[in-house]
Design a protein around this motif. Structure first.
Motif, PDB file in Angstrom:
ATOM      1  N   GLY A 124      39.441  52.353  29.783  1.00 49.74           N
ATOM      2  CA  GLY A 124      39.540  51.672  31.065  1.00 49.74           C
ATOM      3  C   GLY A 124      40.814  52.032  31.791  1.00 49.74           C
ATOM      4  O   GLY A 124      41.748  52.602  31.217  1.00 49.74           O
ATOM      5  N   PHE A 128      44.224  47.745  35.552  1.00 49.42           N
ATOM      6  CA  PHE A 128      43.550  46.458  35.428  1.00 49.42           C
ATOM      7  C   PHE A 128      44.598  45.354  35.547  1.00 49.42           C
ATOM      8  O   PHE A 128      45.679  45.502  35.004  1.00 49.42           O
ATOM      9  CB  PHE A 128      42.834  46.375  34.068  1.00 49.42           C
ATOM     10  CG  PHE A 128      42.094  45.092  33.866  1.00 49.42           C
ATOM     11  CD1 PHE A 128      40.830  44.931  34.384  1.00 49.42           C
ATOM     12  CD2 PHE A 128      42.681  44.044  33.175  1.00 49.42           C
ATOM     13  CE1 PHE A 128      40.143  43.739  34.206  1.00 49.42           C
ATOM     14  CE2 PHE A 128      42.008  42.859  33.001  1.00 49.42           C
ATOM     15  CZ  PHE A 128      40.733  42.709  33.517  1.00 49.42           C
ATOM     16  N   PRO A 129      44.391  44.289  36.275  1.00 50.14           N
ATOM     17  CA  PRO A 129      43.171  43.765  36.862  1.00 50.14           C
ATOM     18  C   PRO A 129      42.885  44.262  38.289  1.00 50.14           C
ATOM     19  O   PRO A 129      41.882  43.879  38.872  1.00 50.14           O
ATOM     20  CB  PRO A 129      43.396  42.261  36.860  1.00 50.14           C
ATOM     21  CG  PRO A 129      44.866  42.120  37.060  1.00 50.14           C
ATOM     22  CD  PRO A 129      45.480  43.301  36.346  1.00 50.14           C
ATOM     23  N   CYS A 131      42.092  47.305  39.122  1.00 52.85           N
ATOM     24  CA  CYS A 131      40.969  48.242  39.026  1.00 52.85           C
ATOM     25  C   CYS A 131      40.156  47.882  37.788  1.00 52.85           C
ATOM     26  O   CYS A 131      40.710  47.685  36.709  1.00 52.85           O
ATOM     27  CB  CYS A 131      41.476  49.679  38.926  1.00 52.85           C
ATOM     28  SG  CYS A 131      40.157  50.905  38.733  1.00 52.85           S
ATOM     29  N   HIS A 132      38.851  47.840  37.918  1.00 51.32           N
ATOM     30  CA  HIS A 132      37.970  47.430  36.820  1.00 51.32           C
ATOM     31  C   HIS A 132      37.174  48.596  36.232  1.00 51.32           C
ATOM     32  O   HIS A 132      36.178  48.370  35.550  1.00 51.32           O
ATOM     33  CB  HIS A 132      37.001  46.333  37.300  1.00 51.32           C
ATOM     34  CG  HIS A 132      37.704  45.059  37.628  1.00 51.32           C
ATOM     35  ND1 HIS A 132      38.046  44.127  36.682  1.00 51.32           N
ATOM     36  CD2 HIS A 132      38.175  44.572  38.810  1.00 51.32           C
ATOM     37  CE1 HIS A 132      38.674  43.122  37.255  1.00 51.32           C
ATOM     38  NE2 HIS A 132      38.766  43.371  38.547  1.00 51.32           N
ATOM     39  N   HIS A 133      37.607  49.836  36.462  1.00 53.61           N
ATOM     40  CA  HIS A 133      36.862  50.990  35.953  1.00 53.61           C
ATOM     41  C   HIS A 133      36.893  51.014  34.426  1.00 53.61           C
ATOM     42  O   HIS A 133      37.945  50.861  33.809  1.00 53.61           O
ATOM     43  CB  HIS A 133      37.451  52.292  36.493  1.00 53.61           C
ATOM     44  CG  HIS A 133      36.799  53.499  35.910  1.00 53.61           C
ATOM     45  ND1 HIS A 133      35.571  53.949  36.342  1.00 53.61           N
ATOM     46  CD2 HIS A 133      37.174  54.328  34.901  1.00 53.61           C
ATOM     47  CE1 HIS A 133      35.231  55.009  35.636  1.00 53.61           C
ATOM     48  NE2 HIS A 133      36.186  55.259  34.763  1.00 53.61           N
ATOM     49  N   THR A 134      35.712  51.205  33.815  1.00 57.70           N
ATOM     50  CA  THR A 134      35.606  51.393  32.367  1.00 57.70           C
ATOM     51  C   THR A 134      34.588  52.488  32.088  1.00 57.70           C
ATOM     52  O   THR A 134      33.739  52.803  32.927  1.00 57.70           O
ATOM     53  CB  THR A 134      35.146  50.106  31.651  1.00 57.70           C
ATOM     54  OG1 THR A 134      33.871  49.720  32.142  1.00 57.70           O
ATOM     55  CG2 THR A 134      36.141  48.986  31.816  1.00 57.70           C
TER      56      THR A 134
END
Length: 145
Positions: A124, A128-129, A131-134
């Motif tokens: 990920g 974060f938080p 950006c929420h890319h996983t």
């Protein structure tokens, strides 16, 4: 030298230090003196307009390349804008020159290994938080054909 002093000069490469968000970052969050507003002919149409122009001056002093150093948790909004414009011409590296796995969603984060529930491994964005890319697979093991 400062952004102001570099105006009109050129070098093969330039290094821009601490291009990060914050009070003393780029753009600076320190409010202008109210006296300045009395002598400026009209207010700017967008936030941090003067700071944006100054960053452009610093960025364009190099004829071959520019190195931008920033806090990886709080990169300047201008770095994200550069990524949107320049695309593949922007490359993120460690201080040792090792290429980082750039987040495809926010463009300024790095995709790193994370532990999920039940000790499962996933990858990920380190922003974060914000950006929420996983993703499931390790980005450094991607095969390019």
């Amino acid at each position: 030298m400062s952004f102001h002093r570099s105006k009109g000069l050129e070098a093969d490469y330039t290094i821009l230090l601490d291009i990060s968000e914050g009070d003393y970052g780029v753009p600076s969050r320190i409010e202008d003196d109210e006296l300045l507003n009395l002598v400026i002919p009209r207010p700017e149409s967008f936030a941090y307009a003067e700071e944006r122009r100054l960053f452009y001056v610093a960025l364009t002093r190099a004829s071959r390349g520019t190195f931008i150093l920033c806090n990886k948790r709080k990169p300047s909004r201008y770095i994200r804008e550069l990524c949107d414009i320049a695309g593949d011409d922007v490359r993120f590296e460690t201080i040792d020159g090792k290429e980082l796995n750039q987040c495809p969603s926010c463009l300024v984060g790095e995709v790193v290994e994370r532990k999920g529930r039940n000790d499962t491994i996933f990858y990920g964005c380190n922003q974060f938080p914000d950006c929420h890319h996983t993703q499931r697979e390790n980005p450094s093991l991607a095969i390019v054909v």
